[in-house]
Enzyme design. Structure first.
Site, PDB file in Angstrom:
ATOM      1  N   ASP A  69     -10.898 -32.051   5.711  1.00 25.17           N
ATOM      2  CA  ASP A  69     -11.217 -32.286   4.777  1.00 25.17           C
ATOM      3  C   ASP A  69     -10.902 -33.735   3.860  1.00 25.17           C
ATOM      4  O   ASP A  69      -9.366 -33.783   3.819  1.00 25.17           O
ATOM      5  CB  ASP A  69     -11.749 -31.800   3.881  1.00 25.17           C
ATOM      6  CG  ASP A  69     -13.036 -30.886   3.931  1.00 25.17           C
ATOM      7  OD1 ASP A  69     -13.322 -30.958   5.234  1.00 25.17           O
ATOM      8  OD2 ASP A  69     -13.165 -29.678   3.506  1.00 25.17           O
ATOM      9  N   GLU A 116      -8.594 -27.708   9.930  1.00 22.31           N
ATOM     10  CA  GLU A 116      -8.428 -27.520   8.545  1.00 22.31           C
ATOM     11  C   GLU A 116      -9.306 -25.999   8.168  1.00 22.31           C
ATOM     12  O   GLU A 116      -8.494 -24.626   7.968  1.00 22.31           O
ATOM     13  CB  GLU A 116      -8.621 -27.749   7.293  1.00 22.31           C
ATOM     14  CG  GLU A 116      -8.641 -27.432   5.950  1.00 22.31           C
ATOM     15  CD  GLU A 116      -9.161 -28.213   4.600  1.00 22.31           C
ATOM     16  OE1 GLU A 116      -9.489 -27.770   3.710  1.00 22.31           O
ATOM     17  OE2 GLU A 116      -8.995 -29.914   5.062  1.00 22.31           O
ATOM     18  N   TYR A 164       0.384  -0.960   0.286  1.00 25.79           N
ATOM     19  CA  TYR A 164       0.155   0.179  -0.247  1.00 25.79           C
ATOM     20  C   TYR A 164       1.257   1.645   0.003  1.00 25.79           C
ATOM     21  O   TYR A 164       0.185   2.896  -0.213  1.00 25.79           O
ATOM     22  CB  TYR A 164      -1.008  -0.014   0.883  1.00 25.79           C
ATOM     23  CG  TYR A 164      -2.353  -0.922   0.836  1.00 25.79           C
ATOM     24  CD1 TYR A 164      -2.992  -0.750  -0.181  1.00 25.79           C
ATOM     25  CD2 TYR A 164      -2.654  -2.145   1.511  1.00 25.79           C
ATOM     26  CE1 TYR A 164      -4.416  -0.771  -0.659  1.00 25.79           C
ATOM     27  CE2 TYR A 164      -3.200  -3.094   1.427  1.00 25.79           C
ATOM     28  CZ  TYR A 164      -4.361  -2.345   0.087  1.00 25.79           C
ATOM     29  OH  TYR A 164      -5.545  -3.154  -0.233  1.00 25.79           O
TER      30      TYR A 164
END
Length: 353
Positions: free
Chosen positions: A234, A181, A95
């Site tokens: 997962d 996760e 920035y």
């Protein structure tokens, strides 16, 4: 800090010498994303080989002149920060001139290239990573500025500190660390008061692909307490990839493997074989995409899978079924099955790999 300043001065000196000899200055950086530059060591994970291949960022080539200029720009910013003992995040750097840098990923890649080129960890360059990970459970520590953080108070979530190296006085009665996760699963376990019901533990989530600070914290907790670290992912190629990053590291950050990897990490769930064992309804599973197939094929070829025959077997089950599942699939059995049945049984009967 004097070492960092000296390293940057050496780079700039090389640029000035080239100009004095009327030659186009060149910066040489390691090929961080090339698997040929990576070796696998069971005790460390993926690490960069000493004589790795390099690429040149030339100042006289249209394809790389811009990259050359941006690298010098960021080197000058780092030099000033080290001199004045100030810090900035990668986002802060972007920035300062968004038009010049173009995108955040350009800044991220250049900072990693600089860290690798100078052989100096990013933290020593006074560049902080933006933290997105959360930690909760049986843990107390003091931050660099003296703030005491007590994660054991209640089901309160704390953001992983932005300066992990600076934290001290870590104390915990945890029996294990659970790396989750996804944020949603992490929050669900918090709501169910999992970390105090089963046995005291520390819970951490990187909320998807982990940031540097989350990986540094897990490594620091391992070094401090030497307690088991389990992952809850997962049952899909993306979850396996994330677990491999925690355990063995990533190719692009292999030059910092010694600070980031935790090879003792165990796969607790969700295992592809669990889906069969628990008779999860086929309708609750998700068919593979082409991207899933490619990702899984790539993981199966990696050097660390060869020394993990039980992991390989699970991945082969997934490949054969061409089906994947999120941890939330366990709610098809009952709303609190994960915290009430699945995890307690896994921990009691050593159901990890």
């Amino acid at each position: 800090s004097s070492e960092v300043l000296e390293a940057i001065e050496n780079v700039i000196q090389g640029v000035l010498q080239s100009l004095a000899q009327k030659k186009a200055p060149v910066l040489t950086v390691a090929n961080r994303t090339d698997w040929r530059n990576i070796e696998f060591k069971d005790s460390v994970g993926l690490q960069m080989i000493p004589g790795c291949t390099t690429k040149q960022i030339r100042s006289d080539c249209p394809q790389s002149a811009r990259r050359f200029a941006l690298t010098l720009k960021i080197l000058s910013m780092i030099y000033r920060m080290v001199q004045s003992n100030t810090y900035a995040t990668k986002r802060d750097i972007y920035y300062t001139d968004t038009v010049l840098f173009g995108s955040q990923s350009v800044v991220d890649q250049i900072i990693n290239d600089i860290s690798c080129m100078l052989k100096i960890p990013r933290r020593s360059l006074h560049v902080l990573s933006t933290t997105k990970g959360f930690v909760a459970g049986n843990l107390i520590y003091t931050e660099e500025d003296g703030t005491k953080v007590n994660c054991t108070c209640s089901a309160t979530v704390f953001t992983v500190p932005s300066n992990v190296q600076g934290i001290k006085n870590l104390t915990s009665h945890a029996k294990f660390i659970l790396v989750v996760e996804k944020d949603a699963t992490f929050q669900r376990l918090l709501d169910d008061d999992f970390f105090s019901k089963v046995s005291p533990c520390i819970m951490i989530t990187g909320r998807g692909i982990p940031d540097l600070n989350t990986r540094l914290l897990i490594r620091k907790l391992w070094d401090s307490f030497q307690i088991p670290i389990f992952t809850l992912m997962d049952a899909d190629p993306h979850g396996v990839e994330i677990m491999c990053i925690y355990k063995y590291g990533s190719v692009s950050m292999s030059f910092e493997a010694h600070h980031l990897t935790v090879p003792s990490v165990k796969w607790l769930g969700l295992l592809p074989s669990d889906l069969q064992r628990l008779n999860i309804c086929k309708d609750a599973l998700i068919p593979f995409t082409k991207q899933d197939e490619n990702k899984l094929a790539s993981i199966l070829k990696r050097p660390y899978i060869a020394c993990q025959p039980l992991w390989k077997k699970e991945l082969e089950i997934m490949a054969a079924s061409k089906l994947k599942a999120e941890i939330q699939v366990l709610t098809s059995l009952s709303s609190d099955y994960l915290s009430r049945v699945y995890l307690p049984n896994k921990l009691q009967f050593r159901g990890w790999l």
